[in-house]
Motif scaffolding. Structure first.
Motif, mmCIF file in Angstrom:
data_model
loop_
_atom_site.group_PDB
_atom_site.id
_atom_site.type_symbol
_atom_site.label_atom_id
_atom_site.label_comp_id
_atom_site.label_asym_id
_atom_site.label_seq_id
_atom_site.Cartn_x
_atom_site.Cartn_y
_atom_site.Cartn_z
ATOM 1 N N ARG A 128 53.829 34.158 41.383
ATOM 2 C CA ARG A 128 52.684 34.508 40.546
ATOM 3 C C ARG A 128 52.768 35.937 40.027
ATOM 4 N N LEU A 129 53.578 36.756 40.641
ATOM 5 C CA LEU A 129 53.672 38.154 40.248
ATOM 6 C C LEU A 129 54.222 38.313 38.834
ATOM 7 N N SER A 130 55.136 37.467 38.415
ATOM 8 C CA SER A 130 55.677 37.564 37.058
ATOM 9 C C SER A 130 54.607 37.236 36.017
ATOM 10 N N ALA B 58 54.263 33.709 26.784
ATOM 11 C CA ALA B 58 54.985 34.348 27.891
ATOM 12 C C ALA B 58 54.793 33.559 29.184
ATOM 13 N N CYS B 59 53.567 33.144 29.458
ATOM 14 C CA CYS B 59 53.313 32.349 30.674
ATOM 15 C C CYS B 59 54.012 30.997 30.605
ATOM 16 N N LEU B 60 53.992 30.373 29.433
ATOM 17 C CA LEU B 60 54.680 29.096 29.268
ATOM 18 C C LEU B 60 56.184 29.260 29.462
ATOM 19 N N THR B 61 56.760 30.329 28.934
ATOM 20 C CA THR B 61 58.186 30.587 29.100
ATOM 21 C C THR B 61 58.535 30.820 30.560
ATOM 22 N N ILE B 62 57.731 31.597 31.254
ATOM 23 C CA ILE B 62 57.967 31.831 32.685
ATOM 24 C C ILE B 62 57.904 30.517 33.445
ATOM 25 N N TRP B 63 56.924 29.688 33.137
ATOM 26 C CA TRP B 63 56.775 28.404 33.822
ATOM 27 C C TRP B 63 57.988 27.503 33.573
#
Length: 102
Positions: free
Chosen positions: A7-9, A74-79
């Motif tokens: 979750r930190l990212s 950004a969140c979608l890419t990280i996921w």
């Protein structure tokens, strides 16, 4: 309270794309003068310009949808990258365990 490393990212991405611009725009809006220098007319059109305060508010309004979209992407890419990494690690584990079976 400790934060899960996965979750930190997300927190870093949203802090850079949402919290940092929000703080910067807030500070700019609070400190910008509410009148134009040299008695220039205020407003849009006919040679007039926005006051520095109104210009900051206008720029914040225009950039908000872009920053919201960027944070979501950004969140979608990280996921997606995390899911892809999990699948690769499961495949590697599955292949090595199959080789070890008699």
């Amino acid at each position: 309270m400790t934060m899960n490393r996965s979750r930190l990212s997300y927190v870093w991405a949203l802090a850079l794309l949402w919290a940092l611009p929000a703080v910067a725009f807030s500070a700019w809006i609070i400190t910008a003068p509410e009148h134009n220098p040299d008695g220039q007319c205020e407003g849009i059109g006919f040679g007039c310009t926005l006051t520095p305060h109104d210009g900051a508010v206008f720029l914040a309004m225009i950039s908000t949808p872009v920053l919201l979209l960027a944070g979501g992407l950004a969140c979608l890419t990280i996921w997606v990258l995390r899911r892809r990494g999990e699948r690769r690690s499961h495949r590697a584990t599955g292949v090595s365990s199959m080789e070890l079976m008699p």
